[in-house]
Design an enzyme around this catalytic site. Structure first.
Site, PDB file in Angstrom:
ATOM      1  N   ASP A 386       5.276 -14.641   5.655  1.00 23.87           N
ATOM      2  CA  ASP A 386       4.455 -15.399   6.783  1.00 23.87           C
ATOM      3  C   ASP A 386       4.517 -16.831   6.729  1.00 23.87           C
ATOM      4  O   ASP A 386       4.709 -17.435   7.783  1.00 23.87           O
ATOM      5  CB  ASP A 386       2.954 -15.020   6.475  1.00 23.87           C
ATOM      6  N   ASP A 439      -1.066  -8.323   9.569  1.00 24.77           N
ATOM      7  CA  ASP A 439      -2.522  -9.112   8.988  1.00 24.77           C
ATOM      8  C   ASP A 439      -3.492  -7.827   8.668  1.00 24.77           C
ATOM      9  O   ASP A 439      -4.389  -8.109   7.814  1.00 24.77           O
ATOM     10  CB  ASP A 439      -3.007  -9.858   9.994  1.00 24.77           C
TER      11      ASP A 439
END
Length: 539
Positions: A386, A439
């Site tokens: 990420d 997420d």
């Protein structure tokens, strides 16, 4: 491996493609902070609304970006002055305009001299503000050069995209009277959309966790019965047939992130209209499977539908299929097709979220983390993934690869479909609050593991790990939105905040309660231990 498991093994790395939270609303791109702020050139970059009137009639409202220099703009439309527009002569405004100005807003072309030079010349000629037409359809952040000293500029300077400038020039060339306003409304500190998006993400993991734990407990009860009957052969057969899941290993956890990175680069390099269309098709296929699985599970809780679900018919190429599946499948396919066809309408986000949530819940039933060690490796890799693709990738590609792919830049479409989104309700700039599937899925794997472990190990809510993991996820996501607002809506890697909270909470609780070694190596038991008292099945 069944076709259903194959499908979600493909979808899992695809879901990792986008895992950053985002508040989209007319984003400014390209060079911005390469030169430092200094007195006279220290404004924050703000989006500017430019409503226009042509011959006294309301026309198009354009969006521009304010410069680093000059005064700040009004934040409310009622305080912004309606002013006539004039075209610069010469067009670049690098020398004093030939036409006489008496407080008009001057429209100039970009190029041939610095932005501050244009502003100084326009101000000295009597202009009240300056609109600079960019040479592309994007917005460009206007900064001051290193050697510039004359930065005492008293008129606002706004850049407009090329197409907006072309339209304004066409009105002026037709001798139309064009008047406009310049103002920059402020975003609210918190938008209701972020609250609903938080509830959606937390609620999705909550539903997936209880479904996964219930399935695991039912399978454990069945195994316990067979174990008491002393039938090892039947026990082995039941164990094999009841699993129906994909257990993540340490190697596959690393490979998932590597494969997702490969997909992300491929999307970045091949981003186009047709490529987004391919992703839409894949999303619809996964969404149909997910929606069908969730609907069948819900309907099977009702006694009448349960009988239909237990009745099967033989279908060519598919084998035995329940009547309930045959009844639900056409509805799911129709729902996905209608969304795909009308996905550009204002309320299409509802269909996308329904398909997305169904897909996420189903993935969390099929893909499982067996112990804390695998969860630690998976989330640690995703944590680095990420951060790298949101922040570090800018050094190699001159732009954030993940943000570019998520926005759908250069594709002519409104971004990739692998995310949940809600329109920002009280934001004057509109746009969407967005969260990527990664997420929710990645931390969700750890949270669902915690609840399965609690139920199979006969832990109460107080002594178990699910409440801690669920609270940590919710708090981590909340911190993400705080960071998002502090960063003025720029994309944030949500896992940067979520992973430390969820992993840290489970590790600290496990260490404090003396269960860390069991959680780390063994995890959830394959079959119930003799001292574990499972609740009887409700069926």
């Amino acid at each position: 491996m069944s076709p259903r498991r194959d499908l979600f093994c493909l979808w899992y790395p695809l879901a990792l493609l986008y895992s950053a939270s985002w508040a989209s609303a007319g984003d400014i791109v390209h060079h911005d902070d390469t030169l430092p702020k200094r007195p006279g050139c220290d404004n924050n970059f703000v989006l500017v609304k430019v409503p226009t009137r042509v011959n006294g009639v309301e026309a198009v409202e354009y969006v521009g970006v304010g410069a680093r220099f000059g005064p700040t703009l009004e934040s409310k439309e009622k305080h912004a002055t309606l002013t006539r527009l004039a075209i610069a002569d010469p067009p670049d405004c690098c020398s004093r305009p030939k036409n006489k100005l008496t407080g008009e807003i001057i429209l100039v072309h970009r190029g041939n001299c610095s932005f501050t030079t244009k502003a100084n010349i326009a101000e000295s000629a009597g202009a009240s503000a300056m609109l600079i037409i960019n040479n592309s359809t994007e917005l460009f952040k206007m900064v001051c050069e290193d050697n510039e000293t004359n930065l005492d500029i008293h008129i606002p300077v706004v850049m407009l995209p090329f197409d907006a400038g072309r339209n304004l020039k066409s009105y002026m060339n037709n001798n139309d009277s064009v008047t406009l306003q310049l103002y920059s409304p402020k975003r609210p500190a918190v938008d209701v959309a972020e609250v609903f998006l938080w509830l959606m993400a937390v609620g999705t993991i909550l539903c997936a966790s209880y479904w996964s734990a219930w399935t695991a407990r039912e399978a454990a009860i069945e195994q316990d019965k067979l174990l008491k009957d002393g039938s090892d052969e039947l026990l082995q057969s039941a164990t094999t047939s009841s699993r129906g899941v994909v257990d993540v290993t340490v190697i596959s956890a690393i490979l998932f992130v590597v494969v997702a990175s490969g997909f992300l680069i491929m999307l970045y390099k091949l981003m186009s209209f047709w490529f987004i269309e391919v992703l839409v098709v894949l999303f619809c296929i996964g969404g149909v499977e997910g929606l069908q699985t969730c609907l069948i599970a819900l309907l099977s809780c009702l006694r009448w539908f349960r009988r239909i679900g237990e009745s099967y018919v033989k279908v060519p190429l598919l084998g035995a299929v329940s009547y309930l599946t045959l009844a639900v499948c056409p509805f799911c396919i129709t729902f996905a097709v209608v969304w795909a066809v009308y996905r550009d309408v204002s309320f299409a986000w509802i269909g996308q979220d329904i398909l997305g949530i169904s897909l996420i819940i189903t993935v969390l039933q099929i893909v499982r983390v067996p112990n804390l060690k695998v969860g630690f490796v998976l989330l640690s890799c995703a944590f680095m993934y990420d951060i790298f693709w949101v922040f570090v990738s800018k050094w190699w590609f001159r732009e954030s690869v993940m943000i570019v792919v998520a926005r759908g830049d250069r594709s002519g479409e409104d971004g990739i479909p692998m995310l949940l989104k809600i329109p920002r309700m009280f934001d004057p700039w509109g746009g969407y609050s967005i969260i990527g599937f990664g997420d929710i899925i990645l931390p969700g794997l750890l949270v669902t593991f915690a609840l399965r472990y609690d139920w199979l190990a006969n832990k109460s809510l107080k002594s178990g790990y699910f409440v801690g993991a669920m609270t940590a996820y919710g708090f981590g996501l909340l911190v993400t939105y705080v960071a998002l607002n502090l960063m003025d809506g720029h994309g944030q890697p949500a896992l940067l905040y979520i992973v430390p909270f969820t992993l840290g909470t489970l590790i600290l609780l496990g260490h404090k309660r003396g269960d860390l070694k069991t959680l780390w190596t063994i995890g959830e038991p394959d079959r119930p231990c003799p001292h574990v008292r499972l609740q009887p099945s409700q069926s």
